[in-house]
Design an enzyme around this catalytic site. Structure first.
Site, PDB file in Angstrom:
ATOM      1  N   ASP A  52       0.813  -1.219   0.000  1.00 41.18           N
ATOM      2  CA  ASP A  52       0.000   0.000   0.000  1.00 41.18           C
ATOM      3  C   ASP A  52       0.846   1.268   0.000  1.00 41.18           C
ATOM      4  OD1 ASP A  52       1.043  -0.362   2.493  1.00 41.18           O
ATOM      5  OD2 ASP A  52      -0.723   0.334   3.576  1.00 41.18           O
ATOM      6  N   GLU A  53       2.067   1.178  -0.471  1.00 41.75           N
ATOM      7  CA  GLU A  53       2.991   2.294  -0.408  1.00 41.75           C
ATOM      8  C   GLU A  53       3.789   2.353  -1.701  1.00 41.75           C
ATOM      9  OE1 GLU A  53       5.900   3.366   3.246  1.00 41.75           O
ATOM     10  OE2 GLU A  53       5.387   1.269   2.969  1.00 41.75           O
TER      11      GLU A  53
END
Lengths: 410, 374
Positions: free
Chosen positions: A128-129
């Protein structure tokens, strides 16, 4: 002062109550770090609207720890990697959900697709980054990176139901720090004021400064980033060792790493820096076992298995050695990860003094493929059963509840 | 060194030799064949440091001596000479080139010093026995398909040859496994093997040996120690290092209580598997076996290509146990049925447990297959 409205950008602001983001260098910076807020919990809340106002904890699974807590649960003090029993003591009415990685990956893929519409230079850093470099995209988008990113954040929220925090700066390190400054749903800009802004923060905010390095610095009386700033290279090397000048550069907000879209997401690994350099093979091997256990745990937490291992060693003179070996089949068993790592280590432990050892997964496979029964390995079912028993004990009593006999020999 | 030999003899011998000679030039001289005439007898030698092959070749020799020349080049030259050619080798000694003459064809080959050619000595080989070539072929053919090619578990990269007891009789057993399938074949223990250690014969050695056995009908002498094995096939001696490792305790993975028995004609079964499996080019796709009383349904599906089903009914199969579904990789099934003469016997436990496969007419071979999820 250059500014934009987070409700309207990249369109010109026409709203009654603009959400102003202003910074002297707002339209000159182009490296961004995008980080989804409480990602797993956010995905769960999106597909179960009835959970919207409730504290949600994603975790449990193979081991009883919190994987992600939503911001409501965080208000009660629940944090990542916290044992579940502790989290539930702090937040008894939390809804606990087992992770559904397939669902999270699907949303992450969608988010990545939206990022790639901004720039081809997207480097995923985890599920998620990601780091993004928007340099040179202004002509394409007809708007500067900051404005494009504000639009992107709204688009992700509207179409995926997930909020993101964005950091914008001149390099990856500062962008990542910026993204952490204003979570959740944040947008922070870090320009030439970075050095003075970093100065009062603890040194552990810098990438690469872990607990061991922090202890070494503390022994020299250095705890704040500001104390590293302004050290001349020669002095830094004398006081802090070989990588002193690099550390000072980071403290001053410099980071030469490029956003590299070919780099895959960070692999799963664990490493440790020794209090004192080690050269004895037995002593080095003793450091490897807890890493194998940690690696196994991290793999299971992310529902992945290692198809190979990579051993990382840093010599006392800061030379990095990495060695890889393939495994017969994907595994999450610490015993097998250790055995493969130890075989690699045996070849490297030639009397050289090392300051750091790490063990990581070289190649990842879905957890479901791990440790399948094999006609060539009659002992495997026994190992799997034993690990299950150990994990069961740890789930109930914590990670320290059971330790391998070898942990007590040293 | 000087000698004369006919093309057919040389070609046959060089054919045996050149596959052992190392083609990848890590150590250049390993690509060479050592040609030696000693006491009037010609021999060819090649080695890759793991395996050495020596072949005595019929020739009329007129001067002793030795030289080394590139095996592949020599083989190519000999192969391209006319079938009836008689070839003369002439080497004055030392660094001088090796001259080859056949009719009006002349070549001179650069040699490398004979002293640099590595010699692989067998050492003492205390265990010695004879096996008919036919028996040795059977041991190899029915096990080598299961040899693992994956290098992490190097101790699986060969055939485990050892003595064992079977129904109270001493046997010589060959076992190979790659984790997905296992093949175990046994023959009565030959005289001289009763004290032999269990040894793992490397895959390359197995394949070289198998080639040498192709046209052999006589008996092969096998001699071995803890570290080396030597096979003497007629005029050829193949010496090999053994894999230094411990083969898994395979007996523990062979199920003993599998009581759901399916009997099916080998050809019916193999053909049906091949037809059904053709639907998917993906090798790892399973073929599903669905069993009911005297009915076997084979099926396979592929998301891109579609699906295929074939039924084998009571005219072709015999199955009395309860319904069962199980999947296997088609290639794994075929590798086994290829070794079965007439009727295949499957013994299942359930859809996720190892399955035993046998030749219904020959109990000397046993195969175990891991099912795939379907």
């Amino acid at each position: 002062m250059p500014w934009l409205c987070r409700h309207c950008a990249p369109e010109p602001c026409g709203c009654a109550r603009p959400h102003r983001l202003e910074h002297p260098e707002l339209f000159a910076l182009s490296v961004a770090h995008v980080d989804a807020d409480a990602f797993f919990a956010a995905v769960e809340k999106r597909r179960r609207p009835e959970l919207a106002g409730r504290p949600v904890i994603v975790g449990g699974g193979t081991r009883g720890v919190v994987s992600t807590a939503c911001y409501i649960a965080r208000l009660s003090g629940v944090g990542s990697a916290m044992p579940m029993f502790k989290a539930l003591k702090l937040c008894p009415d939390a809804v606990v959900l087992r992770p559904d990685f397939a669902a999270y990956s699907a949303v992450a893929a969608e988010m990545r697709r939206l990022m790639l519409a901004l720039t081809p230079a997207v480097q995923p850093l985890s599920i998620d980054e990601a780091a993004l470099d928007l340099a040179g995209t202004e002509a394409v988008h007809g708007a500067p990176p900051a404005a494009v990113l504000a639009g992107f954040a709204r688009q992700v929220e509207a179409s995926l139901g997930v909020t993101v925090s964005i950091g914008l700066a001149r390099n990856r390190m500062l962008a990542k720090i910026a993204a952490s400054l204003d979570k959740p749903r944040g947008f922070a800009v870090l320009g030439s004021e970075a050095a003075s802004l970093l100065a009062p923060h603890p040194v552990t905010l810098l990438p690469g400064v872990g607990p061991a390095q922090a202890r070494r610095l503390a022994a020299l009386g250095i705890t704040r980033i500001g104390q590293l700033q302004g050290l001349r290279p020669a002095e830094a090397r004398r006081r802090l060792g070989e990588d002193g000048p690099a550390l000072v550069a980071r403290a001053e907000g410099e980071d030469a790493r490029r956003v590299d879209p070919r780099r895959e997401a960070k692999s799963v690994s664990a490493e440790t820096t020794f209090a004192q350099d080690l050269s004895d093979p037995t002593a080095l091997e003793a450091q490897l076992w807890p890493l194998a256990e940690k690696l196994a745990r991290r793999l299971r937490e992310t529902e992945l298995a290692a198809s190979g291992v990579v051993l990382k060693l840093k010599t006392a003179r800061f030379a990095l050695r990495t060695r890889q070996a393939r495994l017969a089949q994907p595994t999450v068993l610490p015993d097998l990860l250790f055995a493969a790592g130890a075989a690699l280590l045996a070849r490297e432990a030639d009397g050289t003094a090392f300051r750091l050892i790490g063990l990581g997964a070289a190649g990842l496979a879905p957890l479901a493929q791990a440790d399948q029964p094999s006609l060539a390995d009659p002992d495997l079912p026994r190992l799997v059963a034993r690990q299950k028993a150990i994990d069961g004990l740890r789930e109930r009593f914590g990670v320290g509840a059971i330790k391998k006999g070898r942990m007590f020999f040293f | 060194m000087k000698l004369k030999a006919d093309r057919a003899t040389l070609l046959r011998a060089l054919g045996h030799i050149q596959s052992v000679a190392e083609k990848r030039n890590t150590i250049p001289i390993l690509a060479n064949v050592l040609i030696a005439v000693k006491d009037g007898r010609l021999s060819f030698t090649a080695t890759d440091m793991e395996i050495a092959i020596v072949e005595e070749v019929a020739a009329s020799t007129s001067r002793n001596g030795a030289a080394t020349a590139p095996a592949a080049t020599l083989y190519e030259i000999v192969r391209k000479l006319p079938e009836t050619a008689e070839i003369e080798f002439d080497h004055p000694g030392g660094d001088a080139p090796l001259g080859l003459r056949a009719g009006r064809f002349n070549t001179s080959l650069v040699v490398q010093p004979v002293e640099d050619f590595p010699s692989m000595t067998a050492g003492s080989l205390p265990h010695r026995f004879h096996l008919p070539a036919l028996v040795l072929r059977g041991l190899i053919d029915r096990t080598r398909f299961a040899i693992s090619t994956e290098e992490t578990r190097y101790y699986l990269n060969g055939i485990y040859l050892h003595r064992a007891e079977s129904d109270g009789h001493p046997v010589l057993r060959a076992v190979a496994t790659d984790g997905h399938r296992l093949a175990r074949v046994e023959e009565p223990l030959p005289e001289g093997a009763s004290a032999m250690p269990g040894v793992i014969v490397p895959r390359k050695t197995v394949n070289e040996l198998r080639r040498l056995l192709e046209d052999e009908s006589g008996s092969v002498e096998v001699a071995l120690s803890d570290t080396k094995i030597q096979f003497t096939v007629g005029p050829i001696t193949l010496t090999s290092k053994l894999i230094d490792g411990t083969f898994p305790e395979y007996e523990r993975v062979i199920p003993s209580g599998n009581d759901k028995v399916l009997r099916v004609g080998k050809k019916d079964f193999a053909d049906a598997v091949a037809r059904v499996a053709a639907i998917s080019s993906e090798r790892s796709r399973p073929v599903k076996l669905s069993l009911q009383k005297d009915l076997l349904t084979l099926s396979a599906a592929s998301a891109e290509q579609g699906s295929a089903v074939e039924e084998l009914d009571r005219d072709h199969v015999e199955y009395a146990a309860g319904p069962l579904e199980i999947g296997f990789q088609a290639r794994y099934l075929n590798d086994i049925t290829d070794q079965i003469t007439e009727n295949v016997e499957f013994c299942f436990s359930d859809g996720s447990a190892p399955t035993v496969v046998r030749d219904a007419g020959d109990q000397s071979a046993l195969y175990v297959l891991m099912p795939m999820r379907v």
